[in-house]
Design a protein around this motif. Structure first.
Motif, PDB file in Angstrom:
ATOM      1  N   LEU A 556       0.818  -1.222   0.000  1.00 37.53           N
ATOM      2  CA  LEU A 556       0.000   0.000   0.000  1.00 37.53           C
ATOM      3  C   LEU A 556       0.846   1.264   0.000  1.00 37.53           C
ATOM      4  O   LEU A 556       0.327   2.348  -0.290  1.00 37.53           O
ATOM      5  CB  LEU A 556      -0.914   0.013   1.234  1.00 37.53           C
ATOM      6  N   HIS A 557       2.130   1.146   0.338  1.00 45.90           N
ATOM      7  CA  HIS A 557       2.980   2.329   0.447  1.00 45.90           C
ATOM      8  C   HIS A 557       3.310   2.870  -0.947  1.00 45.90           C
ATOM      9  O   HIS A 557       3.723   2.122  -1.839  1.00 45.90           O
ATOM     10  CB  HIS A 557       4.269   1.975   1.192  1.00 45.90           C
ATOM     11  N   LYS A 558       3.162   4.155  -1.130  1.00 41.68           N
ATOM     12  CA  LYS A 558       3.341   4.769  -2.444  1.00 41.68           C
ATOM     13  C   LYS A 558       4.782   4.729  -2.933  1.00 41.68           C
ATOM     14  O   LYS A 558       5.027   4.797  -4.144  1.00 41.68           O
ATOM     15  CB  LYS A 558       2.856   6.228  -2.406  1.00 41.68           C
ATOM     16  N   HIS A 559       5.751   4.640  -2.019  1.00 42.93           N
ATOM     17  CA  HIS A 559       7.154   4.640  -2.436  1.00 42.93           C
ATOM     18  C   HIS A 559       7.641   3.264  -2.866  1.00 42.93           C
ATOM     19  O   HIS A 559       8.731   3.141  -3.436  1.00 42.93           O
ATOM     20  CB  HIS A 559       8.038   5.156  -1.303  1.00 42.93           C
ATOM     21  N   PHE A 560       6.862   2.234  -2.584  1.00 45.28           N
ATOM     22  CA  PHE A 560       7.241   0.872  -2.960  1.00 45.28           C
ATOM     23  C   PHE A 560       6.431   0.474  -4.190  1.00 45.28           C
ATOM     24  O   PHE A 560       5.302  -0.020  -4.085  1.00 45.28           O
ATOM     25  CB  PHE A 560       6.981  -0.104  -1.803  1.00 45.28           C
ATOM     26  N   GLN A 561       7.001   0.709  -5.365  1.00 44.09           N
ATOM     27  CA  GLN A 561       6.265   0.504  -6.605  1.00 44.09           C
ATOM     28  C   GLN A 561       6.930  -0.479  -7.556  1.00 44.09           C
ATOM     29  O   GLN A 561       6.262  -1.052  -8.411  1.00 44.09           O
ATOM     30  CB  GLN A 561       6.097   1.855  -7.331  1.00 44.09           C
ATOM     31  N   GLU A 562       8.239  -0.676  -7.415  1.00 43.21           N
ATOM     32  CA  GLU A 562       8.923  -1.571  -8.345  1.00 43.21           C
ATOM     33  C   GLU A 562       8.574  -3.027  -8.064  1.00 43.21           C
ATOM     34  O   GLU A 562       8.128  -3.383  -6.973  1.00 43.21           O
ATOM     35  CB  GLU A 562      10.441  -1.363  -8.251  1.00 43.21           C
ATOM     36  N   ALA A 563       8.827  -3.867  -9.074  1.00 46.44           N
ATOM     37  CA  ALA A 563       8.419  -5.273  -8.963  1.00 46.44           C
ATOM     38  C   ALA A 563       9.108  -5.981  -7.807  1.00 46.44           C
ATOM     39  O   ALA A 563       8.530  -6.858  -7.171  1.00 46.44           O
ATOM     40  CB  ALA A 563       8.724  -5.988 -10.279  1.00 46.44           C
ATOM     41  N   GLY A 564      10.351  -5.616  -7.505  1.00 47.14           N
ATOM     42  CA  GLY A 564      11.074  -6.286  -6.437  1.00 47.14           C
ATOM     43  C   GLY A 564      10.915  -5.637  -5.086  1.00 47.14           C
ATOM     44  O   GLY A 564      11.659  -5.962  -4.153  1.00 47.14           O
ATOM     45  N   SER A 565       9.926  -4.738  -4.943  1.00 42.67           N
ATOM     46  CA  SER A 565       9.775  -3.968  -3.702  1.00 42.67           C
ATOM     47  C   SER A 565       9.016  -4.708  -2.619  1.00 42.67           C
ATOM     48  O   SER A 565       8.913  -4.211  -1.503  1.00 42.67           O
ATOM     49  CB  SER A 565       9.040  -2.649  -3.996  1.00 42.67           C
ATOM     50  N   PHE A 566       8.459  -5.870  -2.949  1.00 40.83           N
ATOM     51  CA  PHE A 566       7.582  -6.556  -2.001  1.00 40.83           C
ATOM     52  C   PHE A 566       8.192  -7.884  -1.569  1.00 40.83           C
ATOM     53  O   PHE A 566       8.832  -8.580  -2.365  1.00 40.83           O
ATOM     54  CB  PHE A 566       6.211  -6.802  -2.619  1.00 40.83           C
ATOM     55  N   PRO A 567       7.965  -8.276  -0.318  1.00 50.19           N
ATOM     56  CA  PRO A 567       8.396  -9.608   0.124  1.00 50.19           C
ATOM     57  C   PRO A 567       7.655 -10.701  -0.639  1.00 50.19           C
ATOM     58  O   PRO A 567       6.529 -10.500  -1.113  1.00 50.19           O
ATOM     59  CB  PRO A 567       8.012  -9.622   1.612  1.00 50.19           C
ATOM     60  N   GLU A 568       8.286 -11.830  -0.762  1.00 50.61           N
ATOM     61  CA  GLU A 568       7.661 -12.999  -1.384  1.00 50.61           C
ATOM     62  C   GLU A 568       7.854 -14.198  -0.474  1.00 50.61           C
ATOM     63  O   GLU A 568       8.584 -14.122   0.531  1.00 50.61           O
ATOM     64  CB  GLU A 568       8.271 -13.257  -2.764  1.00 50.61           C
ATOM     65  N   SER A 569       7.233 -15.280  -0.831  1.00 49.73           N
ATOM     66  CA  SER A 569       7.345 -16.472   0.005  1.00 49.73           C
ATOM     67  C   SER A 569       7.233 -17.719  -0.846  1.00 49.73           C
ATOM     68  O   SER A 569       6.710 -17.708  -1.960  1.00 49.73           O
ATOM     69  CB  SER A 569       6.255 -16.486   1.088  1.00 49.73           C
ATOM     70  N   TYR A 570       7.762 -18.798  -0.308  1.00 50.51           N
ATOM     71  CA  TYR A 570       7.560 -20.127  -0.886  1.00 50.51           C
ATOM     72  C   TYR A 570       7.109 -21.049   0.240  1.00 50.51           C
ATOM     73  O   TYR A 570       7.772 -21.117   1.278  1.00 50.51           O
ATOM     74  CB  TYR A 570       8.846 -20.683  -1.501  1.00 50.51           C
ATOM     75  N   PRO A 571       5.970 -21.715   0.045  1.00 51.96           N
ATOM     76  CA  PRO A 571       4.997 -21.581  -1.045  1.00 51.96           C
ATOM     77  C   PRO A 571       4.333 -20.196  -0.987  1.00 51.96           C
ATOM     78  O   PRO A 571       4.271 -19.586   0.092  1.00 51.96           O
ATOM     79  CB  PRO A 571       3.995 -22.691  -0.754  1.00 51.96           C
ATOM     80  N   PRO A 572       3.829 -19.701  -2.125  1.00 49.80           N
ATOM     81  CA  PRO A 572       3.215 -18.364  -2.126  1.00 49.80           C
ATOM     82  C   PRO A 572       1.985 -18.311  -1.209  1.00 49.80           C
ATOM     83  O   PRO A 572       1.213 -19.266  -1.126  1.00 49.80           O
ATOM     84  CB  PRO A 572       2.819 -18.158  -3.596  1.00 49.80           C
ATOM     85  N   LEU A 573       1.835 -17.187  -0.506  1.00 50.70           N
ATOM     86  CA  LEU A 573       0.619 -16.962   0.274  1.00 50.70           C
ATOM     87  C   LEU A 573      -0.503 -16.524  -0.663  1.00 50.70           C
ATOM     88  O   LEU A 573      -0.239 -15.914  -1.709  1.00 50.70           O
ATOM     89  CB  LEU A 573       0.858 -15.884   1.334  1.00 50.70           C
TER      90      LEU A 573
END
Length: 609
Positions: A556-573
């Motif tokens: 939701l943060h406006k400064h985090f817009q690039e594709a790699g800006s978000f945490p990921e997980s395995y297996p995906p949530l």
């Protein structure tokens, strides 16, 4: 060799000599009494000094042997620690009971008493590192505090012996370490000031070669204290110290009827190999934060009637007569056992992984936390496997440019100083929980669960806004969210201070937030079963909930817009059902409004993933 003992630079590299005393009792007696004949000394007093020298030598021998114990494994060291504690208990009681004789006949000095107390403090500290039981930190603190209160090292500066001054400096360094781990930040600042004055006096009086090393110690601890991105002020504008260890009621409880796995987090490897990150000796700020996230709030052993032994009191601190009974069955461990590995080589990391894997009890989980510089593949392979995506850096003497590894010249070969995802495959034969905080964390989403055991990987963002990149030396934002989620939220909002009352209100909202996340995890019909298998353990439950909070906040943060800006997980949530849930987004916006930073957040669903 990386140390599994936090800050071992002070206790091992600098030496562990106990006392300096004359081997000949006759010479000592003559020197202390001014009498040249041994017969003038009563036999009972002569025996007292002889017994004291024996205990002194025995304690020195056992203490020096601690460094030779295996650094991994849970059983090999216990009987040795038991013998060491037993001798130091006898030595401490003996010098209390015969202080006058030892003063008159042996010439016992206060700094020597301080050395005994310091060694006992070190024993408690190393016992904490071996067992991960935070209660022993309080015991170490008691002895270190008493040394300062009783001014045992006060006369050292008046003697023309630099090695005695160094003992005092090492004592200060060890005391500061324990205070940092107990979050006694006000005291840390006082001790750092005193240490600075002691170092200045030491370097002025003696022309030594270790001046730069001690100045580096001061710089490291000062940076450590300043690493927290937030000050919480009470009504008197005094900084409030917030504990970040697990406390009673700090985890959303399991509600009646919830069906979760019975797995327990038993072992954790905490690895730090980030370039240019704030550290103190052999502990980076990320390692420091993660080890606290895996511990319960310590209690004082002296208040626990269930502990064996009576208490011997001197001044303001106590010494348990029996700390450890070798034949006693160990109680259930409150905290997972931890190995702290600072810049390990690949072979060292694999050795500790193998040892943990081998000794992992049934129905238990091994957690691997990797905070390390990313290693990227040199080129694209025709068939992409678990060794084709790079991984994280292990210790090497190779050059590092701009925080990332120099690429290999031969693109057909894989980087050997790297922990690849495939390197962890053998350990997935048992339940494995992985956290990767790295610029190449996404390499670990290319996992395969080959053996059907519970497996979860929580992966950090790989890209941060420019405004956040400047803060990376003070610790990773992702680890900060897992350590103290509200502090992570305030950090991305650029808030550096707030009132304690507002902090408590925000924490109350966060508790409701976490309860709803827990409900979503438990009620989801599409979430991978591994999350439910791990949900029964309080530490893992809290880490998963904080991870979801981090994901929702950054999306939701406006400064985090690039594709790699978000945490990921395995297996995906589940994306729509959880990390982009409208209910969770509503909670984020409520928290932002409470803190008057709602302008930094979008009020709708994000499209990019």
């Amino acid at each position: 060799m990386p140390s599994t003992y936090t800050f071992s630079i002070y206790s091992h590299r600098c030496g562990v000599r106990a006392f300096i005393h004359d081997a000949s009792f006759k010479i000592i007696a003559a020197a202390m009494t001014g009498v040249g004949a041994e017969d003038d000394i009563p036999l009972c007093e002569r025996k007292t000094v002889t017994d004291f020298c024996y205990l002194l030598d025995k304690s020195k021998q056992l203490f020096n042997g601690l460094r030779d114990l295996p650094q991994y494994g849970h059983k090999q060291w216990q009987s040795y620690f038991g013998r060491t504690f037993d001798v130091y208990t006898k030595l401490w009681k003996f010098q209390q009971q015969h202080r006058q004789v030892l003063d008159n006949r042996y010439g016992l000095k206060r700094w020597q008493i301080g050395e005994v107390a310091s060694k006992i403090g070190q024993l408690y500290y190393h016992y904490y590192l071996r067992t991960s039981e935070t209660s022993y930190l309080n015991e170490a603190f008691s002895f270190y505090s008493a040394i300062r209160q009783r001014s045992y090292y006060h006369q050292v500066n008046k003697e023309d012996r630099p090695e005695l001054v160094v003992k005092k400096l090492r004592y200060y360094a060890r005391y500061i370490v324990v205070c940092l781990l107990l979050n006694k930040m006000d005291l840390v600042k006082v001790l750092v000031k005193e240490l600075s004055e002691e170092i200045e006096d030491y370097t002025t009086r003696f022309n030594t070669e270790d001046q730069l090393e001690w100045n580096l110690v001061l710089q490291e601890v000062a940076a450590f204290v300043e690493a927290d991105p937030l000050m919480i002020l009470n009504d008197d504008n005094v900084v409030a110290v917030i504990s970040n260890r697990l406390q009673e009621g700090g985890v959303p409880p399991l509600e009646q009827g919830m069906v979760v796995g019975q797995l327990t987090l038993a072992d954790a490897l905490i690895v730090g190999n980030c370039n240019n990150q704030v550290k103190f000796s052999e502990l980076t700020i990320d390692m420091f934060r993660m080890l606290q996230a895996l511990e319960r709030e310590p209690v004082n052993l002296a208040t626990q009637s269930s502990k064996p032994g009576t208490l011997v009191r001197e001044d303001s601190y106590t010494l348990p007569v029996t700390l450890y009974e070798p034949n006693e069955k160990p109680a259930k461990r409150e905290n997972p056992h931890k190995y702290l590995l600072y810049k390990p080589t690949f072979s060292q990391l694999y050795t500790f992984l193998s040892a943990s894997f081998k000794e992992l009890p049934a129905n238990s989980v091994l957690l691997v936390y990797l905070s390390a510089t990313g290693v990227f593949p040199a080129g694209r392979s025709e068939c992409e496997g678990p060794y084709d995506f790079g991984g994280v850096l292990t210790n090497t003497n190779r050059d590092v440019v701009n925080g990332e590894m120099v690429q290999k010249r031969n693109q057909a070969q894989k980087e050997m100083h790297c922990l690849h995802p495939g390197d962890l495959f053998p350990f997935t034969r048992k339940p494995l929980f992985i956290i990767v905080d790295s610029s190449n964390s996404t390499a670990y989403k290319n996992f395969s669960n080959l053996f059907g055991q519970p497996l979860v990987c929580l992966l950090s963002p790989t890209v941060y806004p420019k405004s956040m990149q400047d803060q990376c030396q003070r610790g990773s934002l992702f680890t900060l969210f897992l350590y103290n989620p509200l502090m992570g939220f305030l950090s991305v909002c650029g808030l550096s201070s707030m009132r304690y009352g507002l902090w408590e209100k925000a924490q109350e909202l966060l508790r409701k937030f976490f309860h709803d996340i827990g409900q979503m995890i438990m009620s989801s019909r599409v979430i991978d079963q591994a999350y439910l298998q791990f949900y029964g353990d309080e530490f893992l439950r809290l880490l998963m909930i904080r991870f979801v909070f981090c994901c929702t906040t950054l999306r939701l943060h406006k400064h985090f817009q690039e594709a790699g800006s978000f945490p990921e997980s395995y297996p995906p949530l589940p994306k729509q059902e959880m990390v982009e849930s409208s209910l969770l987004q509503k909670h984020v916006l409520e928290l932002a409004a409470m803190l008057d930073v709602q302008n930094l957040f979008s009020d709708g669903m994000l499209d990019n993933y």
